[in-house]
Design an enzyme around this catalytic site. Structure first.
Site, PDB file in Angstrom:
ATOM      1  CG  HIS A 366      -2.047  -0.933   1.166  1.00  0.00           C
ATOM      2  ND1 HIS A 366      -3.249  -0.666   0.556  1.00  0.00           N
ATOM      3  CD2 HIS A 366      -2.152  -2.188   1.651  1.00  0.00           C
ATOM      4  CE1 HIS A 366      -4.047  -1.710   0.685  1.00  0.00           C
ATOM      5  NE2 HIS A 366      -3.401  -2.655   1.343  1.00  0.00           N
ATOM      6  CE  LYS A 557      -6.182  14.282   0.181  1.00  0.00           C
ATOM      7  NZ  LYS A 557      -6.311  13.032  -0.538  1.00  0.00           N
ATOM      8  NE  ARG A 558      -3.706  10.211   9.919  1.00  0.00           N
ATOM      9  CZ  ARG A 558      -3.415   9.270  10.824  1.00  0.00           C
ATOM     10  NH1 ARG A 558      -4.213   8.234  10.978  1.00  0.00           N
ATOM     11  NH2 ARG A 558      -2.367   9.370  11.599  1.00  0.00           N
ATOM     12  CE  LYS A 563      -2.237  11.047   3.115  1.00  0.00           C
ATOM     13  NZ  LYS A 563      -2.978  10.203   2.143  1.00  0.00           N
ATOM     14  CB  THR A 663      -9.985   5.259  -1.273  1.00  0.00           C
ATOM     15  OG1 THR A 663      -9.525   5.592   0.035  1.00  0.00           O
ATOM     16  CG2 THR A 663      -9.310   3.984  -1.746  1.00  0.00           C
ATOM     17  CE  LYS A 667     -13.681   6.339   0.651  1.00  0.00           C
ATOM     18  NZ  LYS A 667     -12.780   6.380   1.816  1.00  0.00           N
TER      19      LYS A 667
HETATM   20  C1  GLS Z   1      -2.415   3.750   1.947  1.00  0.00           C
HETATM   21  C2  GLS Z   1      -2.057   4.752   0.848  1.00  0.00           C
HETATM   22  O1  GLS Z   1      -1.346   5.821   1.393  1.00  0.00           O
HETATM   23  C3  GLS Z   1      -3.271   5.238   0.041  1.00  0.00           C
HETATM   24  O2  GLS Z   1      -2.825   5.965  -1.079  1.00  0.00           O
HETATM   25  C4  GLS Z   1      -4.108   4.062  -0.432  1.00  0.00           C
HETATM   26  O3  GLS Z   1      -5.271   4.511  -1.073  1.00  0.00           O
HETATM   27  C5  GLS Z   1      -4.487   3.195   0.773  1.00  0.00           C
HETATM   28  C6  GLS Z   1      -5.280   1.968   0.385  1.00  0.00           C
HETATM   29  O4  GLS Z   1      -4.611   1.233  -0.581  1.00  0.00           O
HETATM   30  O5  GLS Z   1      -3.302   2.739   1.442  1.00  0.00           O
HETATM   31  N1  GLS Z   1      -1.234   3.147   2.478  1.00  0.00           N
HETATM   32  C7  GLS Z   1      -1.131   3.340   3.800  1.00  0.00           C
HETATM   33  O6  GLS Z   1      -0.233   2.901   4.525  1.00  0.00           O
HETATM   34  N2  GLS Z   1      -2.146   4.075   4.242  1.00  0.00           N
HETATM   35  C8  GLS Z   1      -2.972   4.350   3.194  1.00  0.00           C
HETATM   36  O7  GLS Z   1      -4.018   4.940   3.273  1.00  0.00           O
END
Ligand code: GLS
Length: 828
Positions: A366, A557-558, A563, A663, A667
């Site tokens: 991920h 988002k975080r 980001k 994601t 949305k």
């Molecule tokens: C993450 C990525 O940072 C995101 O881009 C991704 O959409 C998500 C799900 O695949 O996984 N990896 C991570 O460690 N946290 C995330 O949200």
């Protein structure tokens, strides 16, 4: 005398009358309250109990059918599930939302009020955990035999407050009222071993055997959460493990009269499942984290093997009947643990066990961020999991033999591929263990998978190209459209029917109407109503008044440097300065939401400066409605479902090459927001789907970012050429927004001027230009409505149902097994 065989499953009615009866009964029998005196929370609990009875019926039916049909099952192993509230989702997926609303009304209770009482189940950090929750929902919805395994954290993601500007974390005591959705299974407990040492037993003929002795033991106890499919009878299961002490008292201490010590030990072993580590996309090298990982993996594998054997299969059939998906490297120790169980406990030969393990596991990566790649010091692994360290050595030995054979004399390659990193004080590379132990490895968006093959896993890709596949992420339309956006759902229903709820590609039917004036008007009315709904919530949470007639520009988002919340903030400051200078700028509301990892100082600094800027901007009478800036506190799944349907613009502005997929981008676009985004993660695929004219792409590509870094970025030179940007940076660092302590943001200024590791400065001009394109389009309401409708119509590909089918076909080799309607067990 043998007991008569019990086969009958109850068959509870799902009509208003039946539900009302169950709810009223539950108030008395389960909650223990007089219906005359019951509080709203009592009614909520009673309702939840009435639903769960119905869910468990279908759960048992599903289980029977899977057993009868000899299905292959997939097990999803994830440290995180960001589920959110369960009551409404369960009601909807069970198909009884409206009858329940009526039944509650008959009992004098407003369902919406009740729904609002529930805490989010926030057992995850962000995208990764939310993806896991979406996948489980889709498995059930599509009728796949799929089960989740994870940890039942007592404390989930912290609650975020601002005091007044900086983030303060409060514990998320989500279980304080108990939890009506879970079934504690005290009969399902597995011993989990830590520490101790390994003893070798040499057999005169045959292999050496190992036993793992002494050390400590805790028990993993199962808590089951039924997961209902939408529009189907299938109900799957999410099994979360809680740590329990093996004994309540350590008798040694107890007998010595040390009562306190005896109880303290119990508390200590139960800390394993106490709290979720609130880090996203970063690794935490803490012993407790390693113990959490092993704890849930071991319990899950023991349970999976138990079920497999109980169903009458032999171990050789494991890869034919079981697929295990490793959600990131967090559960990667599973590779070694399955080997231990097969070789040490079930006495299979090493080679046979390895063949089974590799054909059973698959691994999803991920993130490419180096700091997120889990590695554990060999010394720590040896101490906590001594047997596993030995197994990893053996796996690595066999693997490197293969590599040597293939690339004789290439020692650099061996060092790069090895599961043990010898460079940095000897560490176990969990990603390497996962790749070596899996038959498939996938990235989560096309660009991400490509970058995995070219960079992080290049050597593995050269070795085993067939192992690598892409599975682009998706989101569940049940939560992110039907539940979050009832007004748009209804409008879609009127125009194109409801088939899209099961097959999101059907949203395409909307496309021919994108320039229909009536639809455009209705669409904009829905958006405005959603903005009013959000404005009310923002007023309640922050006291800030928002004008629903201006653009809502949203970044949720975080909080992370990559980001680039700072890019958006510089834009806000720039606009603010220009408004004060009398310039005419397009009005907008800028809304941020998201949490920073508590130990991530830079991210917390970003939150603070956004809050400070917001405070000045929102109270400046010269600004009025032309600019508002809000940091929405404690962003979580339930607030996301109010914010997302209200967004006009979706900010997806990460430095290219850093966001694996995203994601939130899906949305928001699905709800008709237009994306301002870089060519990063799934943004690229979203652009391909919605079309260049319905998205605002800007900035450096991933290749250009690499190039730029190689050439040595020079933010100062860029600042010298961009007076607006320079003025914004100066305004922040001069302390303009921090009246109390003007020195506070000098450091941030230095960071932007001299470091700028994520190219905020380098991408700024392109970014503001993209924002202006958005402003121009927004001013043309017809053109905007058309582009927004096209976004909705063309987002079908990003359904989690497609994602899950891709996993099922390319990786798991499982097929759907919808539970047949039966006359005795109720209508759908
Ligand atoms: C993450 C990525 O940072 C995101 O881009 C991704 O959409 C998500 C799900 O695949 O996984 N990896 C991570 O460690 N946290 C995330 O949200």
């Amino acid at each position: 005398m043998a007991a008569p065989e019990v086969t009958h499953l109850p068959n509870l009615p799902n009509d208003v009358e039946g539900l009302r009866q169950s709810i009223r009964d539950a108030v008395v029998r389960v909650v223990g309250e007089d219906p005359r005196q019951a509080t709203e929370r009592d009614w909520m609990e009673a309702l939840a109990f009435a639903i769960r009875e119905r869910m468990v019926e279908r759960r048992l039916l599903t289980r029977r059918q899977f057993a009868d049909e000899d299905v292959k099952r997939v097990y999803y192993l994830s440290m995180e599930y960001l589920i959110g509230r369960m009551l409404e989702a369960n009601l909807r997926n069970m198909g009884i939302l409206e009858p329940a609303r009526q039944a509650m009304a008959d009992l004098g209770v407003n369902l919406d009020t009740i729904l609002d009482l529930e805490d989010d189940a926030a057992l995850g950090n962000g995208g990764l955990g939310r993806l896991a929750a979406c996948i489980l929902e889709s498995l059930a919805t599509q009728g796949y035999p799929g089960y989740g395994y994870g940890i039942r954290y007592e404390f989930g993601m912290f609650r975020q407050e601002f005091e007044p500007y900086h983030q303060v974390e409060h514990p998320d005591n989500w279980l304080r009222y108990g939890n009506p959705w879970e079934f504690p299974r005290s009969d399902r407990k597995y011993p989990i071993h830590f520490y101790g040492h390994v003893v070798e037993h040499h057999h005169p003929r045959g292999e050496t055997r190992y036993t793992w002795e002494n050390g400590e033991e805790v028990l993993a106890m199962a808590y089951d959460y039924p997961t209902a499919g939408y529009g189907r009878r299938n109900v799957n299961n999410l099994r979360l493990w809680a740590a329990k002490a093996t004994r309540d008292f350590d008798l040694r201490y107890f007998n010595e009269g040390d009562y306190i010590r005896a109880v303290a030990d119990k508390a200590e072993s139960e800390t394993i499942s106490m709290v979720l580590y609130p880090n996203d996309a970063t690794a935490i090298g803490k012993e407790l984290r390693l113990k959490q990982e092993y704890f849930f993996v071991s319990a899950s594998l023991q349970d999976i093997l138990d079920r497999h054997l109980a169903l009458g299969y032999n171990l050789d059939a494991l890869p034919d009947k079981v697929a295990i998906q490793l959600n990131d490297t967090h559960p990667a120790i599973a590779v070694a643990e399955l080997m231990r169980l097969l070789v040490d406990c079930h006495e299979l030969s090493w080679d046979r066990a390895w063949d089974l393990a590799r054909r059973t596991f698959a691994y999803t990566n991920h993130t490419l961020m180096p700091e997120a790649l889990e590695t554990w010091p060999v010394e720590l692994m040896e101490r906590v999991l001594p047997r596993h360290m030995g197994i990893i050595y053996q796996i690595n030995h066999d693997f490197l033999e293969q590599v040597r054979h293939r690339y004789p004399g290439d020692n650099d390659r061996l060092a790069r591929l090895s599961i043990i990193d010898e460079q940095n004080g000897r560490r176990v590379r969990m990603a390497h263990l996962a790749v070596v132990g899996s038959h498939r490895v996938n990235g989560v968006a096309a660009l991400h998978t490509q970058l995995l093959q070219e960079t992080l896993f290049e050597d593995f890709y050269n070795l085993w190209p067939e192992r690598f596949v892409n599975v682009t992420n998706g989101v569940t339309p049940r939560l992110w459209m039907i539940q979050a956006n009832p007004a748009l759902t209804e409008l879609l229903g009127q125009r194109i029917g409801n088939d899209w709820q099961y097959d999101l590609d059907r949203l395409r039917a909307l496309e021919p109407y994108a320039h229909d004036a009536d639809l455009q008007k209705a669409f904009l009315d829905v958006k405005r109503a959603n903005k009013v709904r959000l404005a009310n919530l923002v007023r309640e949470r922050t006291g800030v008044e928002l004008n629903p007639d201006v653009m809502f520009d949203v970044q949720i988002k975080r909080i992370h440097e990559y980001k680039r919340q700072l890019l958006k903030l510089l834009h806000v400051v720039d606009l603010y300065r220009r408004i004060r200078a009398g310039e005419d700028v397009a009005p907008r509301v800028v809304l941020f939401g998201g949490k920073a990892a508590p130990g991530y100082a830079r991210a917390k600094g970003i939150i603070q400066v956004i809050n400070e800027v917001a405070d000045i901007v929102n109270h400046d009478p010269a600004v009025g409605d032309r600019l508002k800036c809000v940091f929405f506190p404690n962003y979580e799944v339930s607030s996301a479902s109010i914010i997302i349907p209200a967004a006009d613009v979706s900010e997806q502005i990460s430095t290219a090459g850093f966001e694996a997929s995203g994601t939130g981008n899906m949305k928001l676009a699905l709800n008709g927001a237009l994306t301002i985004g870089t060519l990063d993660g799934a943004n690229i695929e979203i652009r391909d789907a919605v079309g260049e004219e319905s998205i605002f792409i800007f900035g450096m590509t991933a290749d250009e970012v690499v190039e730029h870094r190689r050439n040595g970025p020079n933010p100062e030179a860029i600042l010298a050429q961009q007076p607006n940007l320079a003025a914004a940076v100066e305004m922040i660092e001069s302390g303009f927004f921090t009246c109390d302590d003007p020195g506070t943001h000098g450091d941030l200024g230095r960071y932007l001027r001299h470091e700028d590791p994520f190219f905020v400065i380098a991408d700024y001009a392109a970014y503001t230009e993209a924002c202006e394109r958005a402003d121009t389009l927004y001013a043309d309401r017809t053109a905007w409505a058309e582009a927004a409708i096209l976004n909705v119509a063309r987002m079908g590909y990003f359904s989690i149902d497609r994602t899950v089918r891709d996993y099922a076909n390319q990786i798991w080799d499982i097929i759907p097994e919808p539970v047949a309607p039966s006359r005795t067990n109720g209508a759908a």
